[in-house]
Design an enzyme around this catalytic site. Sequence first.
Site, PDB file in Angstrom:
ATOM      1  N   SER A 131     -32.261  66.217 -16.980  1.00  0.00           N
ATOM      2  CA  SER A 131     -33.195  64.612 -17.581  1.00  0.00           C
ATOM      3  C   SER A 131     -33.497  64.250 -15.873  1.00  0.00           C
ATOM      4  CB  SER A 131     -31.394  63.432 -17.510  1.00  0.00           C
ATOM      5  OG  SER A 131     -31.288  62.211 -16.933  1.00  0.00           O
ATOM      6  N   TYR A 144     -22.096  62.227 -15.812  1.00  0.00           N
ATOM      7  CA  TYR A 144     -23.357  62.744 -16.051  1.00  0.00           C
ATOM      8  C   TYR A 144     -24.225  63.038 -14.843  1.00  0.00           C
ATOM      9  CZ  TYR A 144     -27.449  62.512 -19.115  1.00  0.00           C
ATOM     10  OH  TYR A 144     -28.483  62.504 -19.793  1.00  0.00           O
TER      11      TYR A 144
HETATM   12  N1  LIG Z   1     -32.034  59.830 -24.611  1.00  0.00           N
HETATM   13  C1  LIG Z   1     -32.079  59.780 -23.256  1.00  0.00           C
HETATM   14  O1  LIG Z   1     -32.412  58.474 -22.779  1.00  0.00           O
HETATM   15  C2  LIG Z   1     -32.217  61.302 -21.933  1.00  0.00           C
HETATM   16  C3  LIG Z   1     -32.804  61.347 -21.098  1.00  0.00           C
HETATM   17  C4  LIG Z   1     -32.832  61.909 -20.434  1.00  0.00           C
HETATM   18  C5  LIG Z   1     -31.796  62.993 -21.320  1.00  0.00           C
HETATM   19  N2  LIG Z   1     -31.597  63.033 -23.062  1.00  0.00           N
HETATM   20  C6  LIG Z   1     -29.957  64.242 -22.719  1.00  0.00           C
HETATM   21  O2  LIG Z   1     -31.307  65.190 -23.802  1.00  0.00           O
HETATM   22  C7  LIG Z   1     -29.953  65.854 -24.874  1.00  0.00           C
HETATM   23  C8  LIG Z   1     -30.270  65.147 -26.152  1.00  0.00           C
HETATM   24  O3  LIG Z   1     -29.853  63.396 -25.873  1.00  0.00           O
HETATM   25  P1  LIG Z   1     -30.384  62.515 -27.268  1.00  0.00           P
HETATM   26  O4  LIG Z   1     -31.281  61.844 -25.943  1.00  0.00           O
HETATM   27  O5  LIG Z   1     -31.200  63.048 -28.199  1.00  0.00           O
HETATM   28  O6  LIG Z   1     -29.079  62.280 -27.645  1.00  0.00           O
HETATM   29  P2  LIG Z   1     -28.685  61.934 -29.350  1.00  0.00           P
HETATM   30  O7  LIG Z   1     -28.940  61.623 -30.278  1.00  0.00           O
HETATM   31  O8  LIG Z   1     -26.936  61.409 -29.190  1.00  0.00           O
HETATM   32  O9  LIG Z   1     -28.681  63.200 -29.852  1.00  0.00           O
HETATM   33  C9  LIG Z   1     -27.179  64.599 -28.886  1.00  0.00           C
HETATM   34  C10 LIG Z   1     -27.482  65.680 -29.456  1.00  0.00           C
HETATM   35  O10 LIG Z   1     -26.139  66.404 -28.813  1.00  0.00           O
HETATM   36  C11 LIG Z   1     -25.087  67.077 -29.937  1.00  0.00           C
HETATM   37  N3  LIG Z   1     -23.432  67.127 -29.384  1.00  0.00           N
HETATM   38  C12 LIG Z   1     -23.465  65.724 -28.534  1.00  0.00           C
HETATM   39  N4  LIG Z   1     -21.785  66.427 -28.297  1.00  0.00           N
HETATM   40  C13 LIG Z   1     -21.761  68.223 -28.819  1.00  0.00           C
HETATM   41  C14 LIG Z   1     -20.474  68.489 -28.700  1.00  0.00           C
HETATM   42  N5  LIG Z   1     -19.494  68.050 -28.037  1.00  0.00           N
HETATM   43  N6  LIG Z   1     -20.383  68.881 -29.441  1.00  0.00           N
HETATM   44  C15 LIG Z   1     -21.453  69.674 -30.338  1.00  0.00           C
HETATM   45  N7  LIG Z   1     -22.981  69.241 -30.465  1.00  0.00           N
HETATM   46  C16 LIG Z   1     -22.469  67.729 -29.702  1.00  0.00           C
HETATM   47  C17 LIG Z   1     -24.726  65.678 -31.845  1.00  0.00           C
HETATM   48  O11 LIG Z   1     -24.323  66.290 -31.928  1.00  0.00           O
HETATM   49  P3  LIG Z   1     -23.399  65.595 -33.024  1.00  0.00           P
HETATM   50  O12 LIG Z   1     -23.868  63.993 -33.495  1.00  0.00           O
HETATM   51  O13 LIG Z   1     -23.716  66.254 -34.448  1.00  0.00           O
HETATM   52  O14 LIG Z   1     -22.317  65.932 -31.878  1.00  0.00           O
HETATM   53  C18 LIG Z   1     -26.883  65.648 -31.471  1.00  0.00           C
HETATM   54  O15 LIG Z   1     -26.911  66.706 -32.188  1.00  0.00           O
HETATM   55  C19 LIG Z   1     -28.584  65.485 -23.512  1.00  0.00           C
HETATM   56  O16 LIG Z   1     -28.214  66.348 -23.435  1.00  0.00           O
HETATM   57  C20 LIG Z   1     -29.120  64.361 -23.141  1.00  0.00           C
HETATM   58  O17 LIG Z   1     -28.501  64.483 -21.607  1.00  0.00           O
HETATM   59  C21 LIG Z   1     -31.278  61.941 -22.945  1.00  0.00           C
END
Ligand SMILES: NC(=O)c1ccc[n+]([C@@H]2O[C@H](COP(=O)([O-])OP(=O)(O)OC[C@H]3O[C@@H](n4cnc5c(N)ncnc54)[C@H](OP(=O)(O)O)[C@@H]3O)[C@@H](O)[C@H]2O)c1
Length: 253
Positions: A131, A144
């Site tokens: 991130s 985080y």
């Molecule tokens: N959205 C943002 O603004 C942003 C910005 C920078 C970086 N990121 C990074 O992008 C990545 C994806 O996040 P996203 O934004 O796409 O969020 P999201 O829509 O909440 O997706 C998160 C994913 O991670 C999985 N996950 C979470 N906890 C888990 C666990 N304990 N075991 C296995 N799987 C788990 C979830 O699967 P289940 O729901 O099936 O458990 C889901 O598929 C993350 O690493 C996040 O830090 C996000």
Amino acid sequence: MKALVTGATSGIGRCIAESLHKRGWKLILTGRNEKVLKGLQKKFGGGTEIIKAELSDRKEVFRVYEFCRDKNIDLLVNNAGYGIFGKFDSTDLDDELSMIDVNITALHILTKLFLRDFKKRDSGYILNVASVAGFMTGPLLSSYYASKNYVIRLSSAIYEELRREHSNVKITVLCPGPVNTNFNNRAGVSFSVKPVSPEYVAEYALKRLFQGKFFAIPSLTAKLCAVGQRFVPERLLAALTYSVQKAKKTNGV
Ligand SMILES: NC(=O)c1ccc[n+]([C@@H]2O[C@H](COP(=O)([O-])OP(=O)(O)OC[C@H]3O[C@@H](n4cnc5c(N)ncnc54)[C@H](OP(=O)(O)O)[C@@H]3O)[C@@H](O)[C@H]2O)c1
């Protein structure tokens, strides 16, 4: 070509899976939500495999690796992750340790095991999702931010080792700013800057990965943060980040 995508049930991971599918890749998808995984398997068809796994549990992480190890994986996408908002002394310790297990430990284990396999055959790609938070100190989302610092530093060190060895194994770190996914709902915050779409982030990340670039920073705001933070004194940067994070909270700190 075949990819393992963690966190494939939602947001960025799901869009990366869709982009790979459009490019003709075979997929192994993991997440905790079995219903969504089965839906994706049906949608992508043709040999898509799914494995439900709780990545805060180390045994489950090894189980995912074992499931994949003889399947000739060409690309590992370490995407699963989440954030916990709050002052460091008030956030729940168990929740936070689970987050560290998903954001750091699971990514660390899978990166090491797949990297060993990829190096043996001198091919393969790793895409680690960090991130823009990984460039900074993050008061109110402290662990985080710290976890994403770990992802960038670990991936950068591996990139340099591979570069020195003239390896054909490639590693890219994805550093988005705000992206319109379920992330904020889970962290209990709202956006203070306009988010970009996960579809755009996925396409951009794969483009950079296949170009062999280390950083994938998919928006002007995120690029400005990544570069700009180098010129801001650490204490001032932490104070600015505190203000940005405080403005995001929906129900008070
Ligand atoms: N959205 C943002 O603004 C942003 C910005 C920078 C970086 N990121 C990074 O992008 C990545 C994806 O996040 P996203 O934004 O796409 O969020 P999201 O829509 O909440 O997706 C998160 C994913 O991670 C999985 N996950 C979470 N906890 C888990 C666990 N304990 N075991 C296995 N799987 C788990 C979830 O699967 P289940 O729901 O099936 O458990 C889901 O598929 C993350 O690493 C996040 O830090 C996000």
